[in-house]
Design a protein around this motif. Structure first.
Motif, PDB file in Angstrom:
ATOM      1  N   GLY A  10       0.829  -1.196   0.000  1.00 22.06           N
ATOM      2  CA  GLY A  10       0.000   0.000   0.000  1.00 22.06           C
ATOM      3  C   GLY A  10       0.861   1.243   0.000  1.00 22.06           C
ATOM      4  O   GLY A  10       1.900   1.274   0.669  1.00 22.06           O
ATOM      5  N   GLU A  15      -4.161   2.018   2.900  1.00 21.41           N
ATOM      6  CA  GLU A  15      -4.253   1.112   1.756  1.00 21.41           C
ATOM      7  C   GLU A  15      -3.659  -0.253   2.107  1.00 21.41           C
ATOM      8  O   GLU A  15      -4.175  -1.289   1.679  1.00 21.41           O
ATOM      9  N   ALA A  19      -5.704  -3.770   1.894  1.00 19.39           N
ATOM     10  CA  ALA A  19      -5.225  -4.936   1.140  1.00 19.39           C
ATOM     11  C   ALA A  19      -5.199  -6.172   2.038  1.00 19.39           C
ATOM     12  O   ALA A  19      -5.528  -7.278   1.585  1.00 19.39           O
ATOM     13  N   THR A 313       6.946  -5.277  -6.909  1.00 18.43           N
ATOM     14  CA  THR A 313       6.915  -3.861  -6.561  1.00 18.43           C
ATOM     15  C   THR A 313       8.097  -3.082  -7.132  1.00 18.43           C
ATOM     16  O   THR A 313       7.952  -1.915  -7.483  1.00 18.43           O
ATOM     17  N   ARG A 322      -0.807  -2.007  -7.981  1.00 19.01           N
ATOM     18  CA  ARG A 322      -2.198  -2.269  -7.570  1.00 19.01           C
ATOM     19  C   ARG A 322      -2.826  -3.345  -8.449  1.00 19.01           C
ATOM     20  O   ARG A 322      -3.526  -4.236  -7.956  1.00 19.01           O
ATOM     21  N   GLN A 325      -1.344  -6.608  -7.420  1.00 19.25           N
ATOM     22  CA  GLN A 325      -1.875  -7.020  -6.120  1.00 19.25           C
ATOM     23  C   GLN A 325      -3.288  -7.576  -6.253  1.00 19.25           C
ATOM     24  O   GLN A 325      -3.613  -8.616  -5.663  1.00 19.25           O
ATOM     25  N   ASP A 326      -4.123  -6.916  -7.009  1.00 24.12           N
ATOM     26  CA  ASP A 326      -5.495  -7.401  -7.199  1.00 24.12           C
ATOM     27  C   ASP A 326      -5.496  -8.804  -7.795  1.00 24.12           C
ATOM     28  O   ASP A 326      -6.301  -9.665  -7.401  1.00 24.12           O
TER      29      ASP A 326
END
Length: 336
Positions: A10, A15, A19, A313, A322, A325-326
């Motif tokens: 995040g 954030e 997560a 990252t 993001r 991560q999703d």
């Protein structure tokens, strides 16, 4: 069945906590907070605030950068905050990081970590009793005339040790409640190199640590794009000289040497992806399509108790992280 853990990302602590909540909802077993750009205990507190049932751990906090007393009190507080869900992940770090960044002793790391863990456990177990707490060694404490006026949720909090080399890995097998790998630990390396080291340590005491493998996971319908996103993470670890044997064993000695040289010549740690070919990213990460990642996870069954997934990252813009991560959280939901 292997447990699927997650290391959230995040830009903000809010954030990060969100997560963790989404990973918990997806079925993750433990969410872990690393220590590089944030304080691992503070990040762990954020993860606790966003979750209700999932385990929460530091993955990992630097063992020598804080006193055993401070680390023990922090663990007790986080265990209370989480209702008994916390596990303390500790690592020695490397000599340059500990000496230059934190200004504290590093050598001898194995003996120092052994004594640090013993001192932390002594404080956790006895802080509420008021009896003297004494440990002597490379790391020594002598606490007298003091009692913590708060009952602990648990008098023993699990301590997981991060380890790479043979002596430190054997120590994790000997005294750790768990062992944590760094982000690059292919299944064959775990089976052929790491597990024998752990067993050597376990044989000394009969201890059986939980084996938690860490893996950068990059998933996309476009396998090439997924592997491209993972190249920065591999480049970051390839810049570390002590990982030469790991990369040479997989046939990437030249790429490792070039990356070490690039860092020495001034390249930023987050900008080392250019020396990592796609096949190197594929060898050291769970990257590709969802089927590719699922097949990679399956290779750890029977070898590891859990696999800690994290999105790529290094060298990526926040929007890309993001999206990555999703995709990993969706994968956990499908497989957990």
């Amino acid at each position: 069945m292997i447990r699927l853990d997650y290391q959230p990302w995040g830009e903000s602590l809010a954030e990060l906590a969100d997560a963790a909540r989404r990973a918990e909802d997806a079925g993750a077993g433990v969410v872990w907070a690393p220590e590089l750009h944030r304080s691992a205990p503070i990040a762990a507190a954020a993860l606790i605030s966003g979750t209700t049932t999932v385990g929460v751990g530091t993955g990992v906090a630097l063992a020598f950068a804080r006193s055993p007393m401070v680390t023990a009190l922090t663990a007790l507080d986080l265990d209370e905050l989480s209702g008994g869900r916390f596990r303390l992940g500790l690592g020695s770090g490397v000599r340059k990081l500990i000496g230059d960044w934190h200004g504290v002793p590093f050598d001898p790391p194995v003996a120092r970590l052994r004594d640090t863990v013993a001192a932390i456990r002594a404080v956790i177990a006895g802080a509420h009793l008021g009896d003297p707490i004494v440990h002597s060694g490379e790391t020594s404490i002598a606490v007298r005339g003091w009692r913590r006026p708060h009952a602990p949720v648990r008098e023993r909090i699990p301590i997981h040790l991060a380890a790479v080399g043979p002596a430190m890995t054997a120590l994790a097998g000997e005294i750790g409640d768990g062992w944590l790998s760094h982000e690059l630990c292919p299944a064959d390396h775990l089976a052929e190199t790491v597990l024998p080291m752990l067993r050597r340590g376990s044989a000394r005491t009969g201890n059986r640590p939980e084996v938690v493998v860490s893996a950068c996971c990059s998933v996309d319908a476009d396998a090439g794009l997924a592997r491209d996103r993972a190249r920065g993470v591999v480049g970051f670890y390839a810049s570390v000289k002590s990982y030469a044997e790991l990369f040479a064993g997989a046939g990437f000695a030249a790429e490792h040497e070039a990356t070490v040289a690039a860092l020495r010549n001034g390249a930023a740690a987050d900008a080392l992806r250019d020396g990592v070919p796609p096949e190197m990213a594929a060898a050291f990460t769970l990257s590709g399509t969802r089927d590719d990642a699922a097949a990679g996870i399956a290779r750890y069954r029977g070898l590891a108790d859990a696999i800690k997934l994290s999105p790529p990252t290094h060298g990526l813009a926040p929007a890309e992280i993001r999206a990555a991560q999703d995709a990993v959280i969706d994968l956990i939901r499908e497989l957990a």
